[in-house]
Design an enzyme around this catalytic site. Sequence first.
Site, PDB file in Angstrom:
ATOM      1  N   HIS A 276       0.417  -1.261  -0.063  1.00 26.19           N
ATOM      2  CA  HIS A 276       0.224   0.085  -0.206  1.00 26.19           C
ATOM      3  C   HIS A 276       0.706   1.614   0.039  1.00 26.19           C
ATOM      4  O   HIS A 276       0.598   2.053  -1.189  1.00 26.19           O
ATOM      5  CB  HIS A 276      -0.897   0.195   1.347  1.00 26.19           C
ATOM      6  CG  HIS A 276      -1.541   0.806   1.749  1.00 26.19           C
ATOM      7  ND1 HIS A 276      -2.654   1.373   0.758  1.00 26.19           N
ATOM      8  CD2 HIS A 276      -1.473   2.175   1.955  1.00 26.19           C
ATOM      9  CE1 HIS A 276      -3.413   2.777   1.517  1.00 26.19           C
ATOM     10  NE2 HIS A 276      -2.434   3.204   2.733  1.00 26.19           N
ATOM     11  N   GLU A 277       1.565   1.293   0.878  1.00 27.97           N
ATOM     12  CA  GLU A 277       2.648   2.345   0.616  1.00 27.97           C
ATOM     13  C   GLU A 277       3.390   2.591  -0.742  1.00 27.97           C
ATOM     14  O   GLU A 277       3.123   3.782  -0.687  1.00 27.97           O
ATOM     15  CB  GLU A 277       3.713   1.949   2.157  1.00 27.97           C
ATOM     16  CG  GLU A 277       3.246   2.462   3.483  1.00 27.97           C
ATOM     17  CD  GLU A 277       2.569   3.448   3.890  1.00 27.97           C
ATOM     18  OE1 GLU A 277       2.484   4.378   3.966  1.00 27.97           O
ATOM     19  OE2 GLU A 277       1.151   3.806   4.352  1.00 27.97           O
ATOM     20  N   HIS A 280       1.569   4.665  -2.658  1.00 26.96           N
ATOM     21  CA  HIS A 280       1.902   6.154  -2.890  1.00 26.96           C
ATOM     22  C   HIS A 280       2.649   6.898  -3.306  1.00 26.96           C
ATOM     23  O   HIS A 280       2.471   7.549  -4.146  1.00 26.96           O
ATOM     24  CB  HIS A 280       1.581   6.199  -0.971  1.00 26.96           C
ATOM     25  CG  HIS A 280       0.480   6.266  -0.485  1.00 26.96           C
ATOM     26  ND1 HIS A 280      -0.384   7.000  -0.889  1.00 26.96           N
ATOM     27  CD2 HIS A 280       0.037   5.547   0.782  1.00 26.96           C
ATOM     28  CE1 HIS A 280      -1.689   6.458  -0.437  1.00 26.96           C
ATOM     29  NE2 HIS A 280      -0.992   5.760   1.277  1.00 26.96           N
ATOM     30  N   GLU A 354      -5.713   7.589  -1.312  1.00 22.33           N
ATOM     31  CA  GLU A 354      -6.028   5.733  -0.278  1.00 22.33           C
ATOM     32  C   GLU A 354      -6.476   4.977  -0.567  1.00 22.33           C
ATOM     33  O   GLU A 354      -5.594   3.450  -1.324  1.00 22.33           O
ATOM     34  CB  GLU A 354      -6.536   6.434   1.954  1.00 22.33           C
ATOM     35  CG  GLU A 354      -6.087   6.780   2.084  1.00 22.33           C
ATOM     36  CD  GLU A 354      -4.438   7.162   2.779  1.00 22.33           C
ATOM     37  OE1 GLU A 354      -3.759   5.815   2.545  1.00 22.33           O
ATOM     38  OE2 GLU A 354      -3.414   7.909   2.562  1.00 22.33           O
ATOM     39  N   ASP A 358      -4.218   1.330  -2.671  1.00 18.83           N
ATOM     40  CA  ASP A 358      -5.276   0.080  -1.882  1.00 18.83           C
ATOM     41  C   ASP A 358      -5.572  -0.726  -3.438  1.00 18.83           C
ATOM     42  O   ASP A 358      -4.459  -2.011  -3.371  1.00 18.83           O
ATOM     43  CB  ASP A 358      -6.441   0.256  -1.816  1.00 18.83           C
ATOM     44  CG  ASP A 358      -6.339   1.056   0.708  1.00 18.83           C
ATOM     45  OD1 ASP A 358      -5.573   0.628   1.027  1.00 18.83           O
ATOM     46  OD2 ASP A 358      -7.342   0.737   0.884  1.00 18.83           O
TER      47      ASP A 358
HETATM   48 ZN   LIG Z   1      -2.353   5.552   2.552  1.00 13.41          ZN
END
Ligand SMILES: [Zn+2]
Length: 414
Positions: A276-277, A280, A354, A358
């Site tokens: 997930h990071e 980004h 986000e 995801d």
């Molecule tokens: Zn996040």
Amino acid sequence: MTLTLAFLAALLVSLGLKLWLAARQIRHVNAHRSAVPPAFAEHVPLADHQKAADYTVARVRFGRVGAIVDTALIVALTLAGGIDALAALAAGWFASPLAQGVALIALVGLVSGLVGLPLAWLRTFGLEARFGFNRTTPAMFVADALKGAAVSAVIGLPLTALVLWLMGAAGDAWWLWAWLAWSGTSLALVVIYPTLIAPLFNKFTPLADPALAERINALMARTGFRAKGLFVMDGSRRSSHGNAYFTGFGAARRIVFFDTLLTQLTPAEVEAVLAHELGHFKRHHIVKRMLFTFGTSLGCLALLGQLVDAPWFYQGLGVGTPSHAAALLLFFMALPAFTFPLTPLASRMSRHHEYEADGFAARETRAADLVSALIKLYRDNAATLTPDPLHSAFYDSHPPAALRIAHLQQGSPR
Ligand SMILES: [Zn+2]
């Protein structure tokens, strides 16, 4: 006079909005305290759900006090003559206008810091301790406050002096130069933060678990991501809240896991959180956020460039003797009151990011692992599963748990 009224109105509207949203959140969370939402019933015991409700309500109540104190402080410093009084003090210490300006800004920073300190103490040793999250000792709290002040002084004082000097020496376009100085400092901080500043507050050790390291290296190879090392941070020294993050830029980029996160999650879940990071980064959220910040600050400084010579700007905000330092202080104290109602726009952009991150994690790892990691993190951090929809839409940088998990379950290809 018009500015004074507009400023007071903006302050009151912002404070009223904050208190109203807080009341809504408390009412909504309490109304859903008696039962775990069906989607989570299998994984979250009722006792944990009720702890999350009580913790959320306690935090909102605490935040309400903070909002009132902040508003009172801003009025005290501006309209009630605080800046004028501190400027007189600084004028007694130094002869040079530049030194007086730096001293004035430092004094305002000191006063704000001192006002915030008792609240931070109560949050750490009252609120957080009451719910079993705090691990900070009073000695650590004091050391952190002193170190924080020292770091702010070392970075802030020279930058303040430079900006004040530019305001006097760089002509009409000073704000462009000031923006360059500020942006350059911000970028330099991003580069030096992981290796020079963060270690003042925490210990970073290379990730020792070879199986987990192998998993993470495989994920990074698969997604074409390079980082200079995997580190574990002793977050458990201060708090039992867990997290994972990236820090630094380019060659200085590091992946940091809170030790608390590694004890909470399975290796597959840690991998999903990290994916997930990575999402980004891959979707350029970090760069977009920085460009957004640099863009808005350029706009703000350009606006200040117009206001700095206008007597009504100082008079309207309670300052009798105009100075460059007072202009900076007034502007950055008054501006948030006018921009607070725009908070939902930034929150919405963040929630959109986000979802994108995801989606990336669901493609590169298993969505089910991220879902189970999120449920554990919500449970262990006592984050509410039932926020007030309006409060959430206004403030939340992350989508509410139920929506986020539904999105992961629908959109997951594996
Ligand atoms: Zn996040």
